[in-house]
Design an enzyme around this catalytic site. Structure first.
Site, PDB file in Angstrom:
ATOM      1  N   GLY A 305       4.408 -32.296  10.772  1.00 24.61           N
ATOM      2  CA  GLY A 305       5.675 -31.583  10.984  1.00 24.61           C
ATOM      3  C   GLY A 305       6.336 -32.044  12.267  1.00 24.61           C
ATOM      4  N   GLU A 308       9.846 -28.670  18.197  1.00 18.09           N
ATOM      5  CA  GLU A 308      10.974 -28.866  19.107  1.00 18.09           C
ATOM      6  C   GLU A 308      10.689 -29.959  20.118  1.00 18.09           C
ATOM      7  OE1 GLU A 308      11.729 -25.637  21.741  1.00 18.09           O
ATOM      8  OE2 GLU A 308      13.322 -26.752  22.739  1.00 18.09           O
ATOM      9  N   ASP A 423      11.371 -13.589  17.041  1.00 20.55           N
ATOM     10  CA  ASP A 423      11.745 -14.563  16.014  1.00 20.55           C
ATOM     11  C   ASP A 423      10.776 -14.459  14.841  1.00 20.55           C
ATOM     12  OD1 ASP A 423      13.150 -16.552  14.766  1.00 20.55           O
ATOM     13  OD2 ASP A 423      12.379 -18.189  15.996  1.00 20.55           O
TER      14      ASP A 423
HETATM   15  P1  AMP Z   1       6.409 -25.425  15.118  1.00 24.70           P
HETATM   16  O1  AMP Z   1       6.885 -26.305  16.197  1.00 24.70           O
HETATM   17  O2  AMP Z   1       5.341 -24.485  15.550  1.00 24.70           O
HETATM   18  O3  AMP Z   1       7.510 -24.736  14.375  1.00 24.70           O
HETATM   19  O4  AMP Z   1       5.694 -26.408  14.043  1.00 24.70           O
HETATM   20  C1  AMP Z   1       6.418 -27.268  13.195  1.00 24.70           C
HETATM   21  C2  AMP Z   1       5.747 -27.358  11.837  1.00 24.70           C
HETATM   22  O5  AMP Z   1       4.429 -27.892  11.981  1.00 24.70           O
HETATM   23  C3  AMP Z   1       5.553 -25.991  11.178  1.00 24.70           C
HETATM   24  O6  AMP Z   1       6.655 -25.594  10.422  1.00 24.70           O
HETATM   25  C4  AMP Z   1       4.341 -26.229  10.298  1.00 24.70           C
HETATM   26  O7  AMP Z   1       4.719 -26.812   9.072  1.00 24.70           O
HETATM   27  C5  AMP Z   1       3.529 -27.252  11.090  1.00 24.70           C
HETATM   28  N1  AMP Z   1       2.488 -26.560  11.874  1.00 24.70           N
HETATM   29  C6  AMP Z   1       2.599 -26.047  13.115  1.00 24.70           C
HETATM   30  N2  AMP Z   1       1.442 -25.499  13.512  1.00 24.70           N
HETATM   31  C7  AMP Z   1       0.568 -25.672  12.497  1.00 24.70           C
HETATM   32  C8  AMP Z   1      -0.804 -25.303  12.277  1.00 24.70           C
HETATM   33  N3  AMP Z   1      -1.499 -24.645  13.204  1.00 24.70           N
HETATM   34  N4  AMP Z   1      -1.376 -25.635  11.110  1.00 24.70           N
HETATM   35  C9  AMP Z   1      -0.661 -26.296  10.164  1.00 24.70           C
HETATM   36  N5  AMP Z   1       0.616 -26.643  10.300  1.00 24.70           N
HETATM   37  C10 AMP Z   1       1.236 -26.349  11.449  1.00 24.70           C
END
Ligand code: AMP
Length: 664
Positions: A305, A308, A423
């Site tokens: 993924g 930010e 959020d």
């Molecule tokens: P975030 O910056 O936390 O929004 O992470 C971006 C994307 O990464 C999220 O929408 C998830 O799809 C993936 N992601 C973040 N943390 C995790 C995690 N602990 N396990 C699996 N996928 C994650």
């Protein structure tokens, strides 16, 4: 006389799953075979993850009142495994069934058990006792119900109030407890934690610390031990006298010591979250709340993924002496500013303060080399909104309520710690392979800055309008009560399998509709009780919204009594264009036909007038004029006004949303 026959299958077999127990109920077969000796047998099969490859459940599963020759039409099946598919067959049997056994005499149902906390730890042993410490060891609980993530040892002086306890956590089945007072009786309890939470504490285990420096080995009976014991007893006696003489001074000391311990360890229930930005040096907060991990322990495998601050990857973490685990790795992209680094790591400082099965767990951070990384547990099914969309219609209502319960439990923990999320939305909930949901996204300044759903308000600052309580939009009043509003929206997202709240209405229209008292309608097949809970979360007055603890209790009650989830809005005829309904008390039941509407506005006395004149649908009513009212026999001007203004409200709402329907 005609020959008797085997009975037909039991009818209306229903199942209720409660953690690792299943209750089955059914009604008698339509055809008894012309005999009076009807009984039932239950067959239990444990199946693979795909529901195939089933094998008999075997011993260890308990049936109440019994498995075979049941005369009742219900049975309770306990001690099943957590997160497992089971198929149960209920056979109707009579005296001639053995002559002609056939599958048409059985009804069957397939269920998936829920997560359950581990059973209590039962056997604790003291391996080594000294003046100031003890080494404890114990066995894994008989029913771990999942992977044990951690054990918690709670201990306190026997003579002290049990509330003055200390806690020690360990990943292994042993603990070295230090810093105890000599010659003092202590009480120990141990409990295990899995992703489903903590199990019960073990029964108390007591022992007294030593008086002599050398350890006494508990299970030997040789002469050395005997000698040490004798010397120990003499010294013990002397120390008893000394303790008695200087008793007052000593007890004062231990009180002072306990007080300082209390600050750190005691009353964990009232621990308050510390905002890392209150630290003069935010790096200090990172050091305090996040463990530094050596980069060599981490293997990055693939990008999953974009966050930010940089890519989010999956990979593996192998810490010395621990087993390898799957982790998510958030990286800080090159060329960052000091502020970006601080903001990035603030998420770790916040996450590191939490310890709850429904909050994403921080493993640690890498700050001593580049790229800077935040390591968290890995959530196989990614974010909840995408996961639901991918699995549209695949879960039972109980499973969906289980998901909601998990999120509410995590939010209760956060609100108990006085942390306001701001959020909360399905996109910020992560789902693991066991369908356990965990609240994530704790970045501070990033809250809302990068969220594509966030919009600038007139007062500046970005807010995810559709998820946010009116007082938070209007004057930035973010509280746990505004988190409860967002939770109501998450409930709606879950029950609609990831539908976008308010579809493609504009943010301005959403704000206006909410202000006018309209609320989202129940998603398709949503139990009325759940929609009512959503409406409670969307009370305009924030003090009237339920607390997260009440939401958890309410969901637990619904899970325990699945019958309360059976009634859905579908049983009440509703105009299919009425997608939003006013939230004012008179509208709190789903708006159905004209009769319901009249009852809601206290005008049911005119029901027959409307029916006789053919005004039987809300669509017809909303176009009525004052003359129409008089014509159908409503003489009172006040009543005409009341009915017309309510009808106007319905009309404007229908017009607002009519073009905005998205195909479901
Ligand atoms: P975030 O910056 O936390 O929004 O992470 C971006 C994307 O990464 C999220 O929408 C998830 O799809 C993936 N992601 C973040 N943390 C995790 C995690 N602990 N396990 C699996 N996928 C994650």
């Amino acid at each position: 006389m005609p020959c008797t026959q085997p009975p037909s299958a039991p009818q209306h077999l229903i199942s209720n799953v409660n953690e690792t127990s299943v209750n089955l109920e059914w009604s008698a077969p339509a055809f008894s075979g012309g005999r009076q000796d009807l009984t039932y047998n239950v067959v239990c099969k444990r199946c693979g993850p795909d529901g195939q490859r089933c094998e008999p459940c075997g011993v260890g599963v308990h049936y109440t009142p019994q498995q075979l020759s049941l005369r009742t039409t219900r049975v309770s099946i306990n001690e099943l495994q957590a997160h497992t598919n089971y198929t149960f067959q209920v056979w109707a049997i009579n005296g001639v069934s053995p002559q002609s056994p056939g599958p048409d005499q059985a009804a069957s149902v397939t269920v998936t058990t829920n997560q359950a906390a581990p059973s209590p730890v039962t056997s604790i042993q003291a391996k080594d006792i000294t003046r100031h410490g003890v080494s404890l060891a114990w066995q894994q609980p008989e029913r771990p119900n999942g992977v044990i993530l951690e054990y918690e040892v709670k201990y306190y002086e026997k003579d002290q109030n049990e509330r003055s306890y200390r806690i020690m956590k360990t990943a292994s089945r042993s603990a070295d407890i230090k810093g105890l007072s000599p010659l003092t009786s202590y009480v120990f309890h141990v409990r295990a934690r899995t992703a489903a939470g903590y199990g019960d504490f073990s029964a108390p285990f007591e022992f007294m610390t030593n008086s002599v420096p050398s350890p006494i080995i508990g299970d030997g009976a040789n002469s050395t031990v005997l000698l040490v014991s004798v010397i120990g007893s003499v010294v013990l006696l002397l120390i008893f006298i000394a303790v008695f003489v200087i008793g007052r001074r000593r007890s004062k000391y231990s009180k002072a010591k306990q007080d300082s311990d209390e600050e750190k360890h005691l009353h964990p229930g009232v621990r308050i979250y510390v905002d890392p930005f209150t630290y003069e040096d935010p790096n200090q907060a990172v050091r305090e709340f996040a463990k530094e991990i050596d980069a060599s322990c981490i293997k990055i495998e693939k990008v999953i993924g974009i966050g930010e601050f940089g890519e989010v990857c999956s990979g593996r973490l192998k810490m010395p002496g621990k087993r390898e685990i799957c982790v998510a790795i958030k990286t800080l992209k090159a060329g960052y500013t000091e502020k970006q680094r601080r903001d990035f790591l603030s998420e770790a400082s916040i996450m590191g303060q939490f310890d709850h099965p429904n909050i994403i767990r921080l493993e640690g951070v890498v700050t001593k080399c580049k790229p800077v990384m935040i390591i968290t547990e890995y959530m196989e099914n990614g974010s909840l909104d995408a996961f639901l969309r991918k699995n549209d219609g695949r879960f039972t209502v109980i499973q969906l309520v289980g998901i909601l319960r998990g999120i509410a439990s995590g939010m209760k923990y956060l609100s108990d710690m006085s942390y306001v999320h701001r959020d909360l939305a399905a996109r910020n909930i992560l789902v693991n392979s066991n369908l356990v949901c965990k609240v994530s996204d704790f970045g501070m300044s990033r809250v809302l800055e990068e969220d594509p759903d966030a919009a600038y308000t007139t007062r500046g600052g970005k807010i995810p309008i559709r998820w946010t309580a009116p007082e938070a939009i209007a004057y930035r009043k973010f509280t746990s009560a505004s988190d409860v509003w967002s939770y109501g929206i998450v409930m709606w997202e879950v029950m609609s399998y990831g539908e976008r709240p308010y579809w493609d209405m504009s943010n301005q229209d959403v704000i206006k509709a909410i202000e006018e008292g309209y609320r989202l309608p129940p998603p398709m097949d949503c139990p009325v009780s759940l929609h009512q809970l959503m409406l409670d979360c969307w009370q305009k007055e924030r003090a009237e919204r339920p607390k997260f603890s009440q939401i958890v209790n309410m969901l637990d009650k619904l899970i325990r009594n699945p019958n309360t989830l059976k009634r859905t809005g579908a049983e009440i005829p509703r105009p299919n264009t009425t997608l939003l309904e006013p939230s004012s008390p008179e509208f709190s039941s789903p708006l159905g036909n004209v009769s319901d509407w009249l009852t809601a506005i206290n005008m049911e006395r005119y029901r027959d007038n409307f029916t006789a004149a053919g005004y039987t649908t809300p669509e017809a009513v909303v176009h009525m004029t004052q003359e129409d009212m008089t014509r159908i026999g409503i003489a009172s001007a006040a009543h005409q006004d009341k009915i017309l203004s309510s009808a106007q409200g319905m009309l404007s709402q229908m017009q607002q949303i009519q073009d905005r329907m998205v195909p479901v």
